[in-house]
Design a protein around this motif. Structure first.
Motif, short mmCIF file in Angstrom:
data_model
loop_
_atom_site.label_atom_id
_atom_site.label_comp_id
_atom_site.label_asym_id
_atom_site.label_seq_id
_atom_site.Cartn_x
_atom_site.Cartn_y
_atom_site.Cartn_z
N UNK A 77 0.85 -1.18 0.00
CA UNK A 77 0.00 0.00 0.00
C UNK A 77 0.89 1.24 0.00
N UNK A 78 0.55 2.22 -0.84
CA UNK A 78 1.40 3.41 -0.96
C UNK A 78 0.64 4.64 -0.47
N UNK A 79 1.25 5.39 0.42
CA UNK A 79 0.66 6.62 0.96
C UNK A 79 0.89 7.77 -0.02
N UNK A 80 -0.16 8.52 -0.34
CA UNK A 80 -0.05 9.58 -1.34
C UNK A 80 0.03 10.98 -0.71
N UNK A 81 0.12 11.04 0.61
CA UNK A 81 0.39 12.29 1.32
C UNK A 81 -0.71 13.33 1.16
N UNK A 82 -1.93 12.86 0.87
CA UNK A 82 -3.06 13.79 0.76
C UNK A 82 -3.06 14.62 -0.51
N UNK A 83 -2.17 14.32 -1.46
CA UNK A 83 -2.08 15.09 -2.69
C UNK A 83 -3.39 14.98 -3.48
N UNK A 84 -3.99 16.14 -3.79
CA UNK A 84 -5.27 16.23 -4.49
C UNK A 84 -6.36 15.44 -3.77
N UNK A 85 -6.20 15.31 -2.45
CA UNK A 85 -7.22 14.64 -1.64
C UNK A 85 -7.11 13.14 -1.57
N UNK A 86 -6.08 12.53 -2.20
CA UNK A 86 -5.95 11.08 -2.20
C UNK A 86 -5.20 10.61 -0.95
N UNK A 87 -5.61 9.45 -0.45
CA UNK A 87 -5.04 8.88 0.78
C UNK A 87 -4.01 7.80 0.45
N UNK A 88 -4.46 6.73 -0.21
CA UNK A 88 -3.56 5.62 -0.54
C UNK A 88 -3.85 5.11 -1.95
N UNK A 89 -2.89 4.38 -2.49
CA UNK A 89 -3.11 3.66 -3.74
C UNK A 89 -2.47 2.29 -3.63
N UNK A 90 -2.96 1.37 -4.48
CA UNK A 90 -2.44 0.00 -4.41
C UNK A 90 -2.41 -0.61 -5.82
N UNK A 91 -1.65 -1.66 -5.96
CA UNK A 91 -1.57 -2.39 -7.23
C UNK A 91 -1.38 -3.87 -6.92
N UNK A 92 -2.17 -4.72 -7.57
CA UNK A 92 -2.12 -6.16 -7.35
C UNK A 92 -1.91 -6.84 -8.70
N UNK A 93 -0.89 -7.67 -8.80
CA UNK A 93 -0.62 -8.41 -10.04
C UNK A 93 -0.85 -9.90 -9.81
N UNK A 94 -1.64 -10.50 -10.69
CA UNK A 94 -1.97 -11.92 -10.57
C UNK A 94 -1.65 -12.62 -11.88
N UNK A 95 -1.01 -13.77 -11.79
CA UNK A 95 -0.75 -14.59 -12.96
C UNK A 95 -1.95 -15.49 -13.22
N UNK A 96 -2.50 -15.41 -14.43
CA UNK A 96 -3.75 -16.14 -14.71
C UNK A 96 -3.57 -17.65 -14.57
N UNK A 97 -2.44 -18.14 -14.97
CA UNK A 97 -2.22 -19.59 -14.95
C UNK A 97 -2.15 -20.14 -13.53
N UNK A 98 -1.55 -19.37 -12.61
CA UNK A 98 -1.29 -19.90 -11.27
C UNK A 98 -2.24 -19.37 -10.20
N UNK A 99 -2.86 -18.21 -10.43
CA UNK A 99 -3.67 -17.60 -9.38
C UNK A 99 -5.15 -17.94 -9.48
N UNK A 100 -5.57 -18.60 -10.53
CA UNK A 100 -6.98 -18.95 -10.72
C UNK A 100 -7.08 -20.47 -10.88
N UNK A 101 -7.53 -21.12 -9.82
CA UNK A 101 -7.50 -22.59 -9.79
C UNK A 101 -8.62 -23.23 -10.58
N UNK A 102 -9.79 -22.58 -10.63
CA UNK A 102 -10.97 -23.23 -11.20
C UNK A 102 -11.31 -22.71 -12.59
N UNK A 103 -10.33 -22.56 -13.42
CA UNK A 103 -10.58 -22.04 -14.78
C UNK A 103 -11.36 -23.08 -15.60
N UNK A 104 -12.32 -22.59 -16.40
CA UNK A 104 -13.04 -23.47 -17.32
C UNK A 104 -12.11 -23.83 -18.48
N UNK A 105 -12.20 -25.07 -18.96
CA UNK A 105 -11.27 -25.59 -19.96
C UNK A 105 -11.98 -25.83 -21.30
#
Length: 824
Positions: free
Chosen positions: A293-321
């Motif tokens: 989580x990244x603190x944005x120091x209240x710039x333009x009224x924003x508090x925090x921002x985040x980024x999540x990266x997921x690999x489709x092959x490994x992070x999703x167990x129940x994929x339709x085939x």
């Protein structure tokens, strides 16, 4: 029949009426019809399309004009008039695009069929660049009747001159079928629906759409930059066929919630910096710590921002085939790359949007008109996603009634998912344009979107819970509070001190008043008789005046203390009242947690029971088929097989009654005719109660329709009817031969439910809808049925209450549900 009449080739003919039937089935309503014609303009590389509606009694018509590349005579003859023939299909098959790089949206020839949904008389004027004539064709949809062959329907054709550079197509549909839809409220609804189906972010629209009624322009709602800047949360997600990225940023103002005072005290002084340190501290915030989580120091009224990266092959167990025939193996069904954005808005507090809008109401109206997350293919909305409050992301299920900080809610978000024709070619729309065809590709698409919502809500919920813990910790640090019990002890100690001070304060008051009177008297004497005052008295006069002023202020302070003291003495009573209440709430929360676990278990067991019953039914059918090959099968075996079939059928009926109330089914709303609903309930419960001597009476005085989820409505009635069943059986135990009767009265907008049992105990009649209030043994009831029923009805804007009328036992017994805000 003569012999020569039987000779020659036979061939099919088709009634012209079939074309009208196709249009009726494939084009569901006027908004779909207009959208198909707008898409045709897009496919023709138009820069704009104008939809003009004229409601004059003598000349009512809809005109749709574009500046696309138009058609020539051969295009009309071999394409437009050739039903089900479309060059767009071959373009799609070969992944071709138009000169402007557009993939064609249409392929089934719905455009021409759409015109019959609007009116009867159809005229088209079209022409291409470098031609010097307009092609004019017209026909009447009423000529497409059962007794007319399609090829004999009259189509008028003529030409008129044009300049070499002019191009485009104009459709004029006269003698409108449903003129009311173009008037007043219906027209407003049409404009709003059209706005929802055209990409709302103006800077990203593929081309311009203009709407006018009787020569007056109507603006289609757009998401402008001012509105986007007012969002309290901005979230985005993108899938590149391999990696799934989810991003978000949250404003400080999202922490305001319903408690602005808390926000001013804890967050505003340092723009949330101290809270962020707590939020991102894995040691002090073990439960709800959020990594990366990244603190944005209240710039333009924003508090925090985040980024999540997921690999489709490994992070999703129940994929339709799907099966890859070239490599002879199963592989995940990749839906193709797509992107999406969701903006969240605060509709309760206008403090943070001042300046961007003249009125808070203007801001709320803009949000309301575009609310929902919609799916757009090449800039055009796909129904039903986010359309008319369709909650396809099931944001409602994550909504809570407590707390001041929430995850995404359907009425507070505006967003979109962008897909394209070729990149997402396997996401195929249904023929009636109402959603995607169910396939492994669409299931994986929905799984990815659902994951984005889950992760966004997880971050929001963890921030909310961390904020609550932070407030508690802040209070503990500032006040030295260790526990609720510690706070209670301090309140009681304050009362003891107040009681000790009380007597002393009374004596001090008396002494203070006497001294004050003497001081004032002496000052008055010296001031009024300066000639008789000695030198020392004159010298001390300024000091006496200052002392008098101090005494006056002291008198006011004593007065304030006298007012405060009774409140301080009451603190012990407050503590004695509050602490048991808090302990009771903690106990209730524990019980709710246990029930939540039971609910999840019920959902799992129901899912597994469906699978088990499917297997039993399948194996039984296979066994019956095999037995047909044998002679002299034992009759007892055949009877047993029929009993198994009956058993599985009955169990499935019981599960089907339960299933609508489970989480995966309870968010979709339906229009429910109350008479049909209660009669179905009667059928179900009569089978259940028949052996118990309990009968049903349904009285339909004035029928009506409610719009809500059927599973939730079933929950409400189940709770009431199962209560009746229990107490009627209790009376049967006491009175031999007693026959129970449950009555349901339907009288728009009310439903009354009562029975001929003993009625509601006077001990609980005023608190019957509170949680854990029951007169049943603890081993049988938890006292949550009526509480849940009230929560469900009130969450939809309705009411449920116990009427004051009393039965022969002098007890209240009639439950009434008011659907006034839910009925249609």
């Amino acid at each position: 029949m003569a012999k020569n009449e039987q000779q020659g080739n036979l061939n099919f003919e088709i009634s012209a009426h079939v074309v009208r039937q196709l249009g009726e089935e494939l084009v569901t309503d006027e908004i779909t019809a207009v959208m198909e014609l707008i898409k045709n303009a897009y496919d023709a590389d138009a820069d704009w399309v104008k939809v003009s509606i004229h409601t004059d009694e003598l000349d009512n018509r809809v005109e749709i004009q574009d500046n696309g590349f138009g058609m020539n005579y051969l295009d009309i003859k071999n394409g437009w008039l050739f039903i089900s023939m479309s060059s767009k299909k071959s373009m799609k098959d070969e992944l071709k695009v138009t000169p402007k790089g557009r993939a064609p949206l249409g392929e089934k020839g719905l455009g021409r069929l759409s015109t019959q949904k609007l009116g009867y008389q159809m005229q088209m004027i079209t022409g291409k660049v470098d031609e010097l004539i307009w092609h004019n064709i017209s026909f009447n949809w009423e000529d497409f009747n059962e007794n007319t062959e399609l090829s004999t329907v009259k189509v008028d054709y003529s030409t008129s001159p044009k300049t070499e550079k002019e191009k485009g197509t104009t459709l004029i549909i006269r003698n409108l079928r449903n003129r009311t839809i173009w008037q007043k409220k219906e027209l407003d609804r049409f404009r709003a629906e059209l706005s929802q189906l055209i990409f709302p972010f103006k800077e990203k629209r593929p081309f311009n759409v203009y709407l006018s009624v009787d020569n007056s322009s109507l603006d289609l709602d757009e998401i402008n930059e001012n509105l986007r800047k007012a969002a309290i949360g901005k979230f985005s997600f993108s899938f590149d066929r391999n990696n799934f990225n989810i991003k978000g940023q949250i404003r400080l103002s999202k922490l305001v919630g319903n408690e602005r005072e808390r926000y001013i005290r804890l967050i505003q002084p340092d723009n949330g910096a101290h809270f962020f340190n707590f939020l991102s501290d894995s040691h002090n915030n073990k439960k709800y710590f959020i990594p990366n989580l990244e603190y944005t120091n209240g710039k333009e009224g924003w508090f925090v921002k985040f980024s999540i990266d997921l690999d489709w092959q490994t992070s999703f167990a129940d994929k339709a085939m799907v099966y890859n025939e070239f490599e002879d193996k199963l592989e995940p069904a990749n839906p193709g790359a797509f992107t999406g954005e969701i903006d969240e808005y605060n509709l309760k507090d206008g403090n943070d949007i001042q300046g961007a809008f003249e009125r808070f109401s203007e801001y709320k109206e803009l949000v309301k008109n575009q609310t929902g997350v919609r799916v757009f293919r090449d800039g055009f909305g796909l129904k039903p996603f986010g359309f008319n409050q369709n909650d396809w992301l099931q944001l409602n299920k994550g909504q809570t009634s407590g707390g001041s900080f929430y995850g995404l809610r359907p009425q507070n978000v505006i967003g979109y998912v962008l897909i394209s024709t070729y990149e997402n070619i396997n996401l195929k729309e249904k023929t009636d344009r109402e959603g995607f065809i169910d396939s492994p590709y669409s299931r994986n698409f929905f799984q990815l979107i659902s994951k984005a919502v889950t992760e966004i809500n997880r971050v929001c919920e963890n921030i909310r819970r961390s904020y609550n813990d932070y407030q508690k910790k802040f209070a503990e640090e500032k006040g030295g509070i260790k526990s609720i019990k510690d706070s209670g002890n301090r309140l009681r100690e304050a009362t003891k001190i107040a009681n000790k001070v009380d007597d002393k304060l009374q004596r001090l008051n008396e002494e203070f008043n006497q001294t004050s009177i003497k001081m004032k008297s002496e000052v008055v004497r010296i001031v009024n008789n300066p000639l008789f005052a000695n030198e020392s008295e004159t010298t001390v006069l300024p000091i006496l005046k200052e002392a008098e002023s101090v005494l006056n202020r002291g008198a006011q302070l004593l007065k304030d203390i006298n007012e405060l003291l009774p409140l301080a003495k009451q603190l012990q009573s407050d503590a004695d009242y509050l602490l048991p209440q808090i302990e009771g709430l903690e106990d209730q929360l524990t019980q709710f947690s246990e029930l939540a676990g039971l609910g999840l278990l019920a959902e799992y067991l129901t899912h597994e029971l469906y699978n088990i019953l499917d297997r039993i039914s399948g194996q039984t059918d296979q066994l019956v088929k095999k037995m047909k090959d044998f002679n002299n099968v034992d009759v007892a075996f055949l009877i047993y097989i029929e009993q198994v079939k009956g058993f599985t059928k009955n169990i499935r009926n019981q599960i089907n009654h339960l299933a609508p109330s489970l989480k995966f089914n309870r968010e979709q709303k339906q229009e429910i005719k109350v008479s049909y609903f209660v009669k179905d309930l009667k059928t179900y419960f009569e089978n259940k109660f028949s052996v118990q001597g309990i009968l049903f009476n349904i009285n339909i005085k004035q029928d009506f329709i409610v719009r809500m989820n059927e599973g939730k409505l079933t929950q409400v009635f189940d709770n009431l009817l199962l209560n009746s069943e229990y107490w009627l059986r209790e009376r049967q135990k006491i009175e031999s031969g007693f026959n129970g009767l449950i009555t349901i009265e339907v009288d728009d907008p009310l439903v009354r439910i009562y029975d001929n049992g003993f009625g509601v105990s006077k001990d609980v009649e005023s608190s019957i809808f509170q949680p854990f209030v029951t007169t049943k043994p603890l081993s049988i009831g938890r006292g949550l049925g009526l509480f849940n029923a009230q929560q469900i009805i009130e969450s939809h804007g309705g009411e449920i209450y116990l009427l004051p009328q009393r039965n022969s036992f002098d007890k209240r017994y009639i439950f009434q549900i008011n659907f006034n805000s839910i009925n249609k």
